[in-house]
Design an enzyme around this catalytic site. Sequence first.
Site, mmCIF file in Angstrom:
data_model
loop_
_atom_site.group_PDB
_atom_site.id
_atom_site.type_symbol
_atom_site.label_atom_id
_atom_site.label_comp_id
_atom_site.label_asym_id
_atom_site.label_seq_id
_atom_site.Cartn_x
_atom_site.Cartn_y
_atom_site.Cartn_z
ATOM 1 N N ASP A 96 1.160 2.092 3.308
ATOM 2 C CA ASP A 96 2.094 1.318 3.197
ATOM 3 C C ASP A 96 0.657 -0.181 3.056
ATOM 4 O O ASP A 96 -0.249 0.356 3.537
ATOM 5 C CB ASP A 96 2.235 0.950 4.859
ATOM 6 C CG ASP A 96 2.557 -0.727 4.818
ATOM 7 O OD1 ASP A 96 3.224 -1.549 4.154
ATOM 8 O OD2 ASP A 96 2.835 -1.258 6.054
ATOM 9 N N ASP A 98 0.112 -4.195 3.106
ATOM 10 C CA ASP A 98 1.068 -5.344 3.309
ATOM 11 C C ASP A 98 -0.005 -6.147 3.541
ATOM 12 O O ASP A 98 -0.949 -6.287 4.097
ATOM 13 C CB ASP A 98 1.544 -4.739 5.040
ATOM 14 C CG ASP A 98 2.149 -5.763 4.980
ATOM 15 O OD1 ASP A 98 2.733 -7.451 5.276
ATOM 16 O OD2 ASP A 98 3.984 -5.411 5.398
ATOM 17 N N ASP A 284 -1.862 0.338 6.408
ATOM 18 C CA ASP A 284 -1.748 -0.027 7.047
ATOM 19 C C ASP A 284 -1.764 1.272 8.092
ATOM 20 O O ASP A 284 -1.152 1.584 7.566
ATOM 21 C CB ASP A 284 -0.169 -0.789 7.376
ATOM 22 C CG ASP A 284 0.631 -1.005 9.480
ATOM 23 O OD1 ASP A 284 -0.432 -0.754 9.866
ATOM 24 O OD2 ASP A 284 0.817 -1.233 8.958
#
Lengths: 381, 333
Positions: A96, A98, A284
């Site tokens: 991820d 982000d 993440d």
Amino acid sequence: MIRKRDLVLIENYFREYYFKNTDRIISSIKDFESREFAYIDFDGVMRRHISLKEDEFKSWLMENVPRDFYHSAAYYLFPSKNMEAKSWEGADLVFDIDLDHIRNYQTKTVVVCIDRDKIKILEEEGECNGDKREIMLLEEKGFEIAKRELLMLIEILVRDFDIKEEDINIYFSGGRGYHVHVLKEEYQKLDSYARMEIKDYLTYDGIDIRNIKDVDARPFSSFANALLKLDDDLREVFTEKEIEIMRKKLEENKEKLLMFLRKNKVLASKSNLFITKYLGVQIDGVVTVDVSRLIRVPYSLHGKTGLVKKKINYEELDQFNPLSDAVREDEKKVRLKILYCPEIYWYDGEYGPYRKEEAVVPFSLAVYLVMRGLGHGIREH
Amino acid sequence: MYISEEIRWAAKYPFDSRSKELLELIAYDVSEYTEDDLRFLLDKAYERASKALDHKYRIIWDNDYQEVVTFYLALLIIRGVEEDYIYRVFSDTEARRAYDLLREEEDKNILSIANNLGFKVEVEKDGRFRLSYIEFIKVSRELSAIHWKLYNFKVEAGRVYLNKRNLARLCSQRIKEVIYEMIKNIPSVPEFILSYSNRLRKDKEKMLRKIERYDFSDMGEELFPPCIKWLMDRIGGGLSHPGRFTLVTFLHRIGYNTEDIINVFRRVPDFNERLTRYQVEHILGMKGSRIEYSVPSCKKIKSYGFCFPDENCRYIRHPLQYLIKLKKRERHD
């Protein structure tokens, strides 16, 4: 805050989208019936531990229109049972990226003041007797920064881990970043610990340069490269003199530099700081390590942006701009009372800047503004 | 290959599948080792087993045949002790012995061992070895975590690059498991071997008592000494360095592994996994021996400022004695 009528219209917009895209969602989720599904409904309630059958999926969607829709990265024998009884059978390897987790990006925001039913934008120092709120805004610049991390991630997956490009599924997350799903069999059974090692290999978490066993180890060779290129960030951590000393050692060879750092406690710990802070891929990590993580469903709509979690081909990545490319294909336009919207390229052209005015905008932009409290009163165009 | 070379191989690496085949060929039936002319082999095996429990082994010997046979007889003697801890210490020592030998081994030989252990290893032209990084992650976790993190190595095209020493170390980790399994899989031990086992158990009585005394795995948080309880309660607010050190060494000493300890720290509201892991591993990696990390003494803890003694703290000088005291009492109840 968000008006009921607007919510109903948005829900209908989502329902209509899901009606048309059921098959695309099914075909994007490997082993559909072994997944746990979860969603947040339009009342903002999270529902978990749902298992779905492919042939009942459409009617389920029409009945329970998700505002935000997730599936487990994991495969379970019993997806709808509680956590202990699910019987974990494996999980995709997921990454991820982000903007929340990206150091060098300052999120663009607008500060508004909400006083009972009135809402106004606060310039630098306006008076506010009500509830002061900072609202995050999407902008292309942010996506480009996230994309740089994404490209680094993909390069390591391909070059170091030998994962084939066709096994790397890249998605725009629908929100403020990108997701990468690796669906390869051999990764499915990896436990949290193994995933942690993979995560650390990307982020360089906890690195100590004195433990490097090989001058060709990625963190060290990246560091040597930064020295060679005189990376600007070096000066954030080292003095000119320190950089010079290290470059001198490096000019002899990489081994000399490594030996030197092993003996120099101060420079070693500064190097560690530099490597984790400036050279690691900013993902993440929790998402990668957690083997029962929920992740947004591919081709679902993001409840706060109205954008699609859309798959991106590697070749198209360079050109990809979520604000135009991740809008649903059959987008329609609506009239909206807008409190504030900065100038933004969305779907098919430039919109805004708007301040306390009514305008015709793509429905997804209306969703984005309404969900942030920056617009209301959606009407047919 | 000549039989003598095969025996030489088996003497060095008796756990290897190649050696096991050979043994079936050359060994007598177990019962025959009670015959007078072969009994000395049982004595030698006893010696090997006993030394191994003191972490001692040898890498030079004169008779290959005896070296092979004493290994298998020692396995039987060890099995007869019926004590998991003893199995593990023996396996550990024998794996260390293998490590010493493998480090000096020719490339093709270490390669053969590695492959028989299930590692798919290739040799590079420059003499380095390549192993699938997934495979690497799976075995390296058992080793001291900081040094064996993947990012300390060169990784390319799905392979980790290792020198001979690194590969030998990974092999020895697997060898330890293999030997342990060999012991566990022995279904029964003949009567005359059991007499050796019993003798060994008696010899190592002190060692066994000590482990029992130091096995705190069944002791829950409610039995922790007040200083540790105090620290546990305050994890959320952040701990000072000595506080963190005390807690981590204590938890590790009573059997928590790195993951368990990190999970304890998950209670922190702004839990930072990276930082916590780093700190925990740093603390655990600071002292060498796996068995005895030093938990600070009561005197030290007092000076750190979190000693809040209760009645069980009387007459003790170390937080672990608190647990020993409670354990003793439990036994008397």
